[in-house]
Write an enzyme that holds these catalytic residues in place. Structure first.
Site, PDB file in Angstrom:
ATOM      1  N   GLU A  91     -33.853 -48.621   7.171  1.00 50.17           N
ATOM      2  CA  GLU A  91     -34.881 -48.226   7.978  1.00 50.17           C
ATOM      3  C   GLU A  91     -35.809 -47.416   7.047  1.00 50.17           C
ATOM      4  O   GLU A  91     -35.458 -46.821   5.816  1.00 50.17           O
ATOM      5  CB  GLU A  91     -34.160 -47.231   8.812  1.00 50.17           C
ATOM      6  CG  GLU A  91     -33.665 -48.095  10.020  1.00 50.17           C
ATOM      7  CD  GLU A  91     -32.710 -47.248  10.961  1.00 50.17           C
ATOM      8  OE1 GLU A  91     -32.781 -47.289  12.160  1.00 50.17           O
ATOM      9  OE2 GLU A  91     -31.851 -46.671  10.444  1.00 50.17           O
ATOM     10  N   CYS A 104     -40.640 -41.907   4.796  1.00 46.49           N
ATOM     11  CA  CYS A 104     -39.230 -41.663   4.286  1.00 46.49           C
ATOM     12  C   CYS A 104     -38.828 -43.245   4.139  1.00 46.49           C
ATOM     13  O   CYS A 104     -38.443 -44.030   4.978  1.00 46.49           O
ATOM     14  CB  CYS A 104     -38.693 -40.991   5.610  1.00 46.49           C
ATOM     15  SG  CYS A 104     -36.607 -40.792   5.168  1.00 46.49           S
ATOM     16  N   CYS A 111     -24.476 -46.601   1.670  1.00 47.59           N
ATOM     17  CA  CYS A 111     -24.253 -45.754   0.494  1.00 47.59           C
ATOM     18  C   CYS A 111     -22.891 -45.299   0.253  1.00 47.59           C
ATOM     19  O   CYS A 111     -21.856 -45.332   1.280  1.00 47.59           O
ATOM     20  CB  CYS A 111     -25.103 -44.085   1.255  1.00 47.59           C
ATOM     21  SG  CYS A 111     -24.878 -43.122  -0.338  1.00 47.59           S
ATOM     22  N   CYS A 115     -20.903 -38.789   2.258  1.00 47.59           N
ATOM     23  CA  CYS A 115     -20.945 -37.591   2.740  1.00 47.59           C
ATOM     24  C   CYS A 115     -20.442 -37.328   4.019  1.00 47.59           C
ATOM     25  O   CYS A 115     -20.731 -38.354   4.951  1.00 47.59           O
ATOM     26  CB  CYS A 115     -22.225 -37.026   2.590  1.00 47.59           C
ATOM     27  SG  CYS A 115     -23.022 -36.797   0.872  1.00 47.59           S
ATOM     28  N   CYS A 118     -23.121 -37.386   6.901  1.00 42.98           N
ATOM     29  CA  CYS A 118     -24.160 -38.492   7.100  1.00 42.98           C
ATOM     30  C   CYS A 118     -23.570 -40.020   7.742  1.00 42.98           C
ATOM     31  O   CYS A 118     -22.729 -40.454   7.258  1.00 42.98           O
ATOM     32  CB  CYS A 118     -24.349 -38.684   5.484  1.00 42.98           C
ATOM     33  SG  CYS A 118     -25.876 -40.007   5.552  1.00 42.98           S
ATOM     34  N   GLY A 165     -29.164 -44.363   1.653  1.00 45.02           N
ATOM     35  CA  GLY A 165     -28.769 -44.623   0.146  1.00 45.02           C
ATOM     36  C   GLY A 165     -28.964 -43.631  -0.696  1.00 45.02           C
ATOM     37  O   GLY A 165     -29.853 -42.441  -0.403  1.00 45.02           O
ATOM     38  N   SER A 197     -34.896 -37.530  -3.338  1.00 43.96           N
ATOM     39  CA  SER A 197     -33.802 -36.652  -2.656  1.00 43.96           C
ATOM     40  C   SER A 197     -32.320 -37.128  -3.393  1.00 43.96           C
ATOM     41  O   SER A 197     -32.085 -38.261  -3.341  1.00 43.96           O
ATOM     42  CB  SER A 197     -33.794 -36.727  -1.457  1.00 43.96           C
ATOM     43  OG  SER A 197     -32.784 -35.998  -0.735  1.00 43.96           O
ATOM     44  N   HIS A 221     -25.972 -28.529   0.599  1.00 45.33           N
ATOM     45  CA  HIS A 221     -25.117 -28.192   1.797  1.00 45.33           C
ATOM     46  C   HIS A 221     -23.686 -27.405   1.624  1.00 45.33           C
ATOM     47  O   HIS A 221     -23.155 -27.122   2.676  1.00 45.33           O
ATOM     48  CB  HIS A 221     -24.507 -29.843   2.067  1.00 45.33           C
ATOM     49  CG  HIS A 221     -25.822 -30.799   2.231  1.00 45.33           C
ATOM     50  ND1 HIS A 221     -26.572 -30.601   3.065  1.00 45.33           N
ATOM     51  CD2 HIS A 221     -25.823 -31.919   1.751  1.00 45.33           C
ATOM     52  CE1 HIS A 221     -27.544 -31.878   2.814  1.00 45.33           C
ATOM     53  NE2 HIS A 221     -27.094 -32.545   2.132  1.00 45.33           N
ATOM     54  N   ASN A 301     -27.905 -33.633  12.531  1.00 46.34           N
ATOM     55  CA  ASN A 301     -28.256 -34.674  13.413  1.00 46.34           C
ATOM     56  C   ASN A 301     -26.888 -35.024  13.665  1.00 46.34           C
ATOM     57  O   ASN A 301     -26.332 -35.957  13.059  1.00 46.34           O
ATOM     58  CB  ASN A 301     -28.894 -35.585  13.097  1.00 46.34           C
ATOM     59  CG  ASN A 301     -30.462 -35.082  13.109  1.00 46.34           C
ATOM     60  OD1 ASN A 301     -30.950 -34.546  14.000  1.00 46.34           O
ATOM     61  ND2 ASN A 301     -31.157 -34.934  11.948  1.00 46.34           N
ATOM     62  N   CYS A 344     -33.114 -37.352  10.032  1.00 49.94           N
ATOM     63  CA  CYS A 344     -32.435 -37.310   8.949  1.00 49.94           C
ATOM     64  C   CYS A 344     -30.923 -37.752   9.273  1.00 49.94           C
ATOM     65  O   CYS A 344     -30.520 -37.072  10.097  1.00 49.94           O
ATOM     66  CB  CYS A 344     -32.042 -35.723   8.145  1.00 49.94           C
ATOM     67  SG  CYS A 344     -33.635 -35.940   6.938  1.00 49.94           S
TER      68      CYS A 344
END
Ligand code: SAH
Ligand code: SF4
Length: 382
Positions: A91, A104, A111, A115, A118, A165, A197, A221, A301, A344
């Site tokens: 995306e 973005c 990935c 995490c 995520c 990713g 990032s 985090h 989120n 995100c």
């Protein structure tokens, strides 16, 4: 197999043109046609000699990514789901603001970092994107948006590598893509308007500082190793002290810059006042001189499999206040595109469940292509 011209930065394109017996300035013209004018057809490139255009027709092509879906939010945010083959999809999200337009961009299908908070991480890793697949997201979005917004001016002023990713685990494809973004003959974005990032791939942070010191965001985090080991498993390999050392080394290549630390606020997990105090100590005292940084607090989120909950707003405000009062520039990220799941960590792309995606791709290709504007279809068909 002919060469995909989206796979090249200007250097790479010059080398490719060299193999065709063409001079460097031809590569520059070609690069401008592709990235600045969004040309898809070599016959459009009227200032190139006909002989070169004929050579290009047999030796090169422009590989756009097929679009599976396009969703536009009430707030103007647009999200595209691109088919990258074999049931994988990635995306990209366009976020318009008064003074900028940010895209973005994804760097991998899935990935491998995994995490806890995520959604992409929960899907697992499928594969690295190529330079051409990374750049195709920007190339398509920029030229689509110019038509959509009826402007000939540049629409995308900022790029953030914050889609799906871990960009620094796809370094060799990432760097030429970044170079094309920065190139005056490409997208001409300034170094500070392109952000990579990372969850903290320390050796690659060092290489990026040397090769292409764009703005760096580090997904922190957690303010201590025990908690970060749990949230960002890569921390076990590159713990906080090594990560912060790497941040300071990075800033040596970009002296007047700062690192943006991203911090996703998880209710009862990392959002307590003592965490804010620890964070303060960490960024101020590190290596006796601290790290020049800004802090970006991200509302979590949620997605069901995470088992985690978004911190309540008063908790985020209390956390931010501790840092602001101590002089750390701290912002709370606005969520955008909530109604289209464009925020995100929601960029799942459903990479793992290949069967289901395969079916969905088949269905949506027919349904969605009717809805996707004509120029998007044209790009797909090149
Ligand atoms: N892999 C890179 C870049 C992609 S993730 C990285 O981790 O930095 C982009 C940002 O979204 C990161 O800061 C990441 O921590 C954050 N993020 C991931 N999942 C999220 C979620 N569910 N809610 C809020 N932010 C999230
Ligand atoms: Fe990968 Fe970044 Fe998600 Fe972690 S937050 S799993 S590094 S995409």
């Amino acid at each position: 197999m002919t060469a995909n011209l989206l796979d090249f930065d200007l250097e790479g394109l010059a080398a490719f043109c060299g193999t065709l017996g063409e001079k460097r300035f031809r590569a520059t013209q070609l690069f401008r046609w592709i990235h600045q004018k969004g040309a898809t057809d070599f016959d459009q490139m009227t200032d190139l000699a006909k002989s070169l255009r004929e050579k290009l027709k047999v030796s090169a092509h422009l590989q756009a990514l097929p679009i599976l879906t396009q969703h536009e939010s009430k707030d103007g945010t647009i999200k595209w789901l691109f088919d990258v083959g074999h049931g994988d999809a990635v995306e990209a999200v366009f976020i318009p603001e008064d003074d900028r337009g940010t895209l973005c961009v994804s760097s991998q299908a899935g990935c491998a970092v995994g995490c806890r908070f995520c959604s992409t991480g929960h899907q697992g890793f499928s594969r690295n994107l190529t330079t051409g697949e990374i750049l195709a997201q920007l190339w398509f979005a920029e030229h689509f948006l110019r038509k959509h917004l009826k402007t000939s001016e540049r629409v995308i002023s900022n790029v953030v590598m914050m889609g799906m990713g871990e960009p620094l685990q796809n370094y060799s494809a990432l760097v030429p893509a970044l170079k094309a973004m920065l190139d005056d003959h490409g997208y001409g974005l300034s170094r500070r308007r392109v952000t990579v990032s990372t969850s903290g791939v320390v050796p690659m942070m060092d290489r990026l500082g040397q090769d292409c010191p764009v703005a760096l965001a580090v997904s922190l985090h957690a303010p201590n190793d025990a908690l970060r080991d749990n949230l960002v498993p890569l921390n076990k390999k590159y713990p906080l002290s090594e990560l912060l050392d790497a941040c300071n080394r990075y800033l040596e290549h970009a002296p007047r810059d700062f690192i943006t630390f991203e911090y996703c606020m998880l209710d009862g997990v990392n959002d307590q006042p003592e965490h804010a105090q620890q964070l303060l100590q960490l960024v101020r005292r590190h290596a006796g001189r601290g790290v020049s940084c800004k802090l970006n607090l991200i509302p979590f989120n949620p997605f069901p499999a995470s088992g985690l909950v978004r911190s309540p707003q008063h908790q985020v405000q209390a956390f931010a206040k501790i840092l602001i009062d101590a002089g750390i520039v701290t912002t709370v990220r606005k969520t955008r595109g909530d109604d289209i799941d464009a925020a995100c960590g929601q960029l799942a792309g459903d990479v793992k469940d290949r069967t289901r995606v395969g079916e969905r791709i088949a269905q949506q290709r027919t349904v969605m292509l009717k809805q996707v504007p004509a120029d998007a279809r044209a790009a797909k068909e090149t």
